[in-house]
Design a protein around this motif. Structure first.
Motif, PDB file in Angstrom:
ATOM      1  N   ASP A 203      69.635  41.075  48.371  1.00 11.64           N
ATOM      2  CA  ASP A 203      68.599  42.099  48.516  1.00 11.64           C
ATOM      3  C   ASP A 203      67.793  42.285  47.240  1.00 11.64           C
ATOM      4  O   ASP A 203      68.160  41.802  46.161  1.00 11.64           O
ATOM      5  N   TYR A 204      66.654  43.018  47.398  1.00  8.66           N
ATOM      6  CA  TYR A 204      65.724  43.231  46.283  1.00  8.66           C
ATOM      7  C   TYR A 204      64.911  44.483  46.572  1.00  8.66           C
ATOM      8  O   TYR A 204      64.292  44.596  47.635  1.00  8.66           O
ATOM      9  N   ALA A 205      64.936  45.404  45.630  1.00 12.50           N
ATOM     10  CA  ALA A 205      64.137  46.630  45.763  1.00 12.50           C
ATOM     11  C   ALA A 205      62.724  46.375  45.262  1.00 12.50           C
ATOM     12  O   ALA A 205      62.521  45.662  44.275  1.00 12.50           O
ATOM     13  N   ASN A 206      61.744  46.939  45.970  1.00 13.48           N
ATOM     14  CA  ASN A 206      60.327  46.817  45.611  1.00 13.48           C
ATOM     15  C   ASN A 206      59.887  45.361  45.462  1.00 13.48           C
ATOM     16  O   ASN A 206      59.437  44.929  44.390  1.00 13.48           O
ATOM     17  N   PRO A 207      60.017  44.565  46.526  1.00 17.27           N
ATOM     18  CA  PRO A 207      59.597  43.163  46.453  1.00 17.27           C
ATOM     19  C   PRO A 207      58.084  43.068  46.275  1.00 17.27           C
ATOM     20  O   PRO A 207      57.351  44.019  46.570  1.00 17.27           O
ATOM     21  N   PRO A 208      57.590  41.935  45.791  1.00 17.23           N
ATOM     22  CA  PRO A 208      56.143  41.791  45.605  1.00 17.23           C
ATOM     23  C   PRO A 208      55.401  41.800  46.925  1.00 17.23           C
ATOM     24  O   PRO A 208      55.950  41.431  47.969  1.00 17.23           O
ATOM     25  N   SER A 209      54.152  42.199  46.896  1.00 15.85           N
ATOM     26  CA  SER A 209      53.314  42.152  48.094  1.00 15.85           C
ATOM     27  C   SER A 209      52.854  40.716  48.318  1.00 15.85           C
ATOM     28  O   SER A 209      52.904  39.872  47.426  1.00 15.85           O
ATOM     29  N   GLY A 210      52.417  40.442  49.525  1.00 16.58           N
ATOM     30  CA  GLY A 210      52.010  39.088  49.866  1.00 16.58           C
ATOM     31  C   GLY A 210      53.203  38.230  50.226  1.00 16.58           C
ATOM     32  O   GLY A 210      54.345  38.688  50.253  1.00 16.58           O
ATOM     33  N   SER A 211      52.933  36.963  50.497  1.00 16.54           N
ATOM     34  CA  SER A 211      54.015  36.054  50.862  1.00 16.54           C
ATOM     35  C   SER A 211      54.963  35.867  49.683  1.00 16.54           C
ATOM     36  O   SER A 211      54.566  35.965  48.522  1.00 16.54           O
ATOM     37  N   ILE A 212      56.219  35.596  50.001  1.00 12.76           N
ATOM     38  CA  ILE A 212      57.275  35.567  48.987  1.00 12.76           C
ATOM     39  C   ILE A 212      57.826  34.156  48.849  1.00 12.76           C
ATOM     40  O   ILE A 212      58.245  33.532  49.829  1.00 12.76           O
ATOM     41  N   ASN A 213      57.838  33.661  47.606  1.00 15.46           N
ATOM     42  CA  ASN A 213      58.475  32.386  47.289  1.00 15.46           C
ATOM     43  C   ASN A 213      59.924  32.641  46.895  1.00 15.46           C
ATOM     44  O   ASN A 213      60.215  33.564  46.130  1.00 15.46           O
ATOM     45  N   LEU A 214      60.820  31.792  47.390  1.00 18.43           N
ATOM     46  CA  LEU A 214      62.236  31.917  47.080  1.00 18.43           C
ATOM     47  C   LEU A 214      62.773  30.589  46.580  1.00 18.43           C
ATOM     48  O   LEU A 214      62.275  29.524  46.947  1.00 18.43           O
ATOM     49  N   ARG A 215      63.805  30.660  45.755  1.00 16.37           N
ATOM     50  CA  ARG A 215      64.554  29.462  45.429  1.00 16.37           C
ATOM     51  C   ARG A 215      66.041  29.769  45.500  1.00 16.37           C
ATOM     52  O   ARG A 215      66.466  30.905  45.261  1.00 16.37           O
ATOM     53  N   PHE A 216      66.814  28.732  45.837  1.00 17.20           N
ATOM     54  CA  PHE A 216      68.225  28.896  46.133  1.00 17.20           C
ATOM     55  C   PHE A 216      69.034  27.971  45.229  1.00 17.20           C
ATOM     56  O   PHE A 216      68.739  26.777  45.122  1.00 17.20           O
ATOM     57  N   GLN A 217      70.053  28.531  44.596  1.00 17.31           N
ATOM     58  CA  GLN A 217      70.965  27.710  43.804  1.00 17.31           C
ATOM     59  C   GLN A 217      72.149  27.327  44.677  1.00 17.31           C
ATOM     60  O   GLN A 217      72.814  28.178  45.264  1.00 17.31           O
ATOM     61  N   LEU A 218      72.410  26.019  44.748  1.00 21.74           N
ATOM     62  CA  LEU A 218      73.492  25.489  45.566  1.00 21.74           C
ATOM     63  C   LEU A 218      74.493  24.774  44.677  1.00 21.74           C
ATOM     64  O   LEU A 218      74.129  24.099  43.715  1.00 21.74           O
TER      65      LEU A 218
END
Length: 250
Positions: A203-218
């Protein structure tokens, strides 16, 4: 185990996912397994991994809660082959299960759904297996393969647009543990970590507006790697929606 928030979050949606499980070359480890009961013999939608309905029905309900293999949630979604070893009722192949919960029985590493425990036995001998309650087993990690699916991102039903975003990660294929998720803050030009709220939920409080880029550590056979999904979540995201990351894992 639940979310350490002001109020506990639960999944209400039902996501039916059926993985194809492919064995690896890992050697077997000795342990013990028991089972838990449920009205439909499936998993539980209230598991510590936070999968909700997915945790009940994934892999046709052949799921398990684990103790030390839970690894603070990074073990969620891992697949294992489990075979019993101490009775004449044991089948040769055992059962392939997906980890959806944290649980511990009588010196066990696995607490299987009733459906999964049944498959430890030879045909028509499941009732004799249940009389044991807990059995000696051997297990090994195997790869999860989700034919036709990329890694998927489900927005938790208790997310509150636009102030609070919680996501659960589905379809983590291969022998990969999800160890971290980061969110791109365009204004700061930096990646910021999302909090692991519970199991596979971040989770994340106050996420940025607009589309969201994510990256995942595996963490997998190749060590630690990062995979990135641009525009993974649209700017008008909705609680309960599932989005395709376009990341295909092997």
């Amino acid at each position: 185990m639940g979310f350490p928030m002001e109020k506990q979050m639960v999944f209400l949606g039902l996501v039916v996912l059926f993985p194809l499980l492919c064995t690896s070359d890992n050697t077997f480890t000795s342990s013990r397994a028991t089972y838990y009961g449920s009205p439909e013999a499936y998993g539980t939608p209230g598991g510590a991994c936070g999968y909700g309905g997915y945790g009940k029905t994934v892999n046709f309900g052949n799921v398990a809660g684990v103790s030390r293999l839970y690894r603070n949630g990074s073990g969620c979604g891992a697949c294992y082959q489990v075979k019993c070893t101490d009775t004449e009722y044991c089948s040769d192949d055992g059962v392939n299960v997906v980890v959806t919960d944290a649980a511990e029985g009588d010196r066990t590493d696995f607490v299987l759904s009733t459906r999964a425990y049944t498959k430890l036995a030879k045909p028509n001998l499941a009732m004799e297996m249940f009389d044991y309650g807990a059995v000696d087993i051997e297990y090994r990690r195997i790869s999860c393969k989700y034919s036709g699916y990329n890694l998927m991102i489900k927005v938790h039903e208790q997310s509150r647009y636009p102030q609070y975003l919680a996501i659960v990660i589905l379809y983590v294929a291969g022998q990969n543990d999800l160890t971290a998720v980061e969110l791109w803050q365009e204004g700061l030009k930096e990646w910021n970590p999302m909090r692991r709220a519970s199991g596979a939920v971040f989770d994340y409080a106050n996420p940025p507006s607009g589309s969201i880029n994510l990256r995942f550590q595996l963490s997998g056979n190749a060590g630690y790697t990062w995979v990135q999904s641009n525009n993974a979540i649209p700017g008008c995201w909705k609680a309960g929606a599932v989005y395709d990351s376009s990341i295909k894992l092997a």
